[in-house]
Design a protein around this motif. Sequence first.
Motif, mmCIF file in Angstrom:
data_model
loop_
_atom_site.group_PDB
_atom_site.id
_atom_site.type_symbol
_atom_site.label_atom_id
_atom_site.label_comp_id
_atom_site.label_asym_id
_atom_site.label_seq_id
_atom_site.Cartn_x
_atom_site.Cartn_y
_atom_site.Cartn_z
ATOM 1 N N PRO A 56 6.274 5.912 -0.570
ATOM 2 C CA PRO A 56 6.540 4.717 -1.366
ATOM 3 C C PRO A 56 5.648 3.567 -0.889
ATOM 4 C CG PRO A 56 8.398 5.225 0.090
ATOM 5 C CD PRO A 56 7.379 6.290 0.288
ATOM 6 N N LEU A 57 5.562 2.514 -1.675
ATOM 7 C CA LEU A 57 4.794 1.330 -1.284
ATOM 8 C C LEU A 57 5.427 0.663 -0.071
ATOM 9 C CD1 LEU A 57 4.053 -0.344 -4.735
ATOM 10 C CD2 LEU A 57 2.360 0.581 -3.159
ATOM 11 N N GLU A 58 4.580 0.210 0.841
ATOM 12 C CA GLU A 58 5.009 -0.548 2.016
ATOM 13 C C GLU A 58 4.157 -1.801 2.087
ATOM 14 O OE1 GLU A 58 7.421 0.025 4.272
ATOM 15 O OE2 GLU A 58 8.026 1.940 3.390
ATOM 16 N N GLY B 32 1.245 -8.210 9.309
ATOM 17 C CA GLY B 32 -0.046 -8.702 9.789
ATOM 18 C C GLY B 32 -1.109 -8.111 8.888
ATOM 19 N N ASP B 33 -2.047 -7.364 9.476
ATOM 20 C CA ASP B 33 -3.071 -6.698 8.660
ATOM 21 C C ASP B 33 -2.944 -5.177 8.730
ATOM 22 O OD1 ASP B 33 -3.951 -6.159 11.222
ATOM 23 O OD2 ASP B 33 -6.032 -6.697 10.854
ATOM 24 N N GLU B 34 -1.720 -4.705 9.054
ATOM 25 C CA GLU B 34 -1.517 -3.269 9.250
ATOM 26 C C GLU B 34 -0.414 -2.711 8.363
ATOM 27 O OE1 GLU B 34 -0.721 -2.523 13.370
ATOM 28 O OE2 GLU B 34 -2.550 -3.499 14.036
ATOM 29 N N VAL B 35 -0.485 -1.404 8.136
ATOM 30 C CA VAL B 35 0.565 -0.675 7.444
ATOM 31 C C VAL B 35 0.589 0.742 8.025
ATOM 32 C CG1 VAL B 35 -0.886 0.123 5.525
ATOM 33 C CG2 VAL B 35 1.556 -0.232 5.149
ATOM 34 N N GLU B 36 1.794 1.311 8.152
ATOM 35 C CA GLU B 36 1.945 2.639 8.762
ATOM 36 C C GLU B 36 2.849 3.513 7.906
ATOM 37 O OE1 GLU B 36 3.521 2.016 12.675
ATOM 38 O OE2 GLU B 36 1.715 1.003 13.371
ATOM 39 N N PHE B 37 2.477 4.795 7.806
ATOM 40 C CA PHE B 37 3.250 5.758 7.021
ATOM 41 C C PHE B 37 3.439 7.034 7.836
ATOM 42 C CE2 PHE B 37 0.840 3.109 4.137
ATOM 43 C CZ PHE B 37 1.817 2.683 3.245
ATOM 44 N N ASP B 38 4.640 7.571 7.807
ATOM 45 C CA ASP B 38 4.941 8.832 8.481
ATOM 46 C C ASP B 38 5.362 9.861 7.448
ATOM 47 O OD1 ASP B 38 4.479 7.955 11.132
ATOM 48 O OD2 ASP B 38 6.420 6.963 11.140
ATOM 49 N N PHE B 39 4.950 11.099 7.684
ATOM 50 C CA PHE B 39 5.302 12.246 6.849
ATOM 51 C C PHE B 39 5.851 13.298 7.801
ATOM 52 C CE2 PHE B 39 1.990 9.885 4.811
ATOM 53 C CZ PHE B 39 2.306 9.917 3.468
ATOM 54 N N TYR C 115 0.840 -1.186 0.000
ATOM 55 C CA TYR C 115 0.000 0.000 0.000
ATOM 56 C C TYR C 115 0.881 1.243 0.000
ATOM 57 C CZ TYR C 115 -3.710 -3.201 1.371
ATOM 58 O OH TYR C 115 -4.604 -4.237 1.397
ATOM 59 N N SER C 116 0.329 2.359 -0.454
ATOM 60 C CA SER C 116 0.984 3.653 -0.312
ATOM 61 C C SER C 116 -0.040 4.605 0.298
ATOM 62 C CB SER C 116 1.486 4.183 -1.655
ATOM 63 O OG SER C 116 0.412 4.493 -2.503
ATOM 64 N N ALA C 117 0.482 5.694 0.842
ATOM 65 C CA ALA C 117 -0.392 6.690 1.456
ATOM 66 C C ALA C 117 -0.149 8.038 0.797
ATOM 67 C CB ALA C 117 -0.122 6.789 2.955
ATOM 68 N N ASN D 176 -4.095 0.840 -2.601
ATOM 69 C CA ASN D 176 -3.470 -0.470 -2.753
ATOM 70 C C ASN D 176 -2.446 -0.408 -3.885
ATOM 71 O OD1 ASN D 176 -4.901 -0.729 -5.192
ATOM 72 N ND2 ASN D 176 -6.424 -2.101 -4.313
ATOM 73 N N GLN D 177 -1.731 -1.495 -4.097
ATOM 74 C CA GLN D 177 -0.646 -1.475 -5.078
ATOM 75 C C GLN D 177 -1.139 -1.279 -6.511
ATOM 76 O OE1 GLN D 177 1.187 -5.158 -4.007
ATOM 77 N NE2 GLN D 177 0.046 -6.339 -5.513
ATOM 78 N N ALA D 178 -2.418 -1.514 -6.763
ATOM 79 C CA ALA D 178 -2.992 -1.273 -8.086
ATOM 80 C C ALA D 178 -3.395 0.194 -8.257
ATOM 81 C CB ALA D 178 -4.205 -2.180 -8.311
#
Length: 128
Positions: free
Chosen positions: A69-71, A75-82, A55-57, A112-114
Motif C-alpha cells: 500500500p502507499l506509505e 523525512g526523505d525516506e520510506v520503507e516497505f517490508d514483504f 510511495y508504494s513498492a 510515486n503516488q501518481a
Amino acid sequence: MSKTFTRTLALLGALSTLSLAAFDASAVELRVKCETRSDRSRGSVDGRNLAAGSYSAVFSSGGNRAQSPLEHTVGDEVEFDFDSNKRDIRQGATPIAKNFIVNDQATGALYNQAGHLVASKTVICRRQ
C-alpha cells in the motif's frame, strides 16, 4: 566576441552547474534486500533522498509480484517490508508466499503516488 555572446555562455555555464548540483542532491537511493529459507521468503524495499509524498513498492521474483500500500515519507525516506511470516504480516509487512523468491533473485521497485517508477533494483537474495 560580443558582450551578448559572452553573457549567454556565462549564463549557460551557470545553469549547467546548478542543474548538475540539483541532480546530484536529489539522486534517489534504493536499497533492496531479500532472504529465502525452505519455509519463508522475505524482502525489503527502502528509498532515500525522496521528495515528500506517498510511495508504494513492488517486490517481484520470477513470475511472482506483490505491491505494498502507499506509505508517506518520513523525512526523505520510506520503507516497505514483504514477508511470508504471519507475525511480520500482522506487524505491517505486505504478505508474500513462503516460496515467493525464485532462483535466489528479486527486484524491488519504488513508485510515486501518481504511479510513476522512481527507482528499481535487482539483487541476489541471501539463502538461509
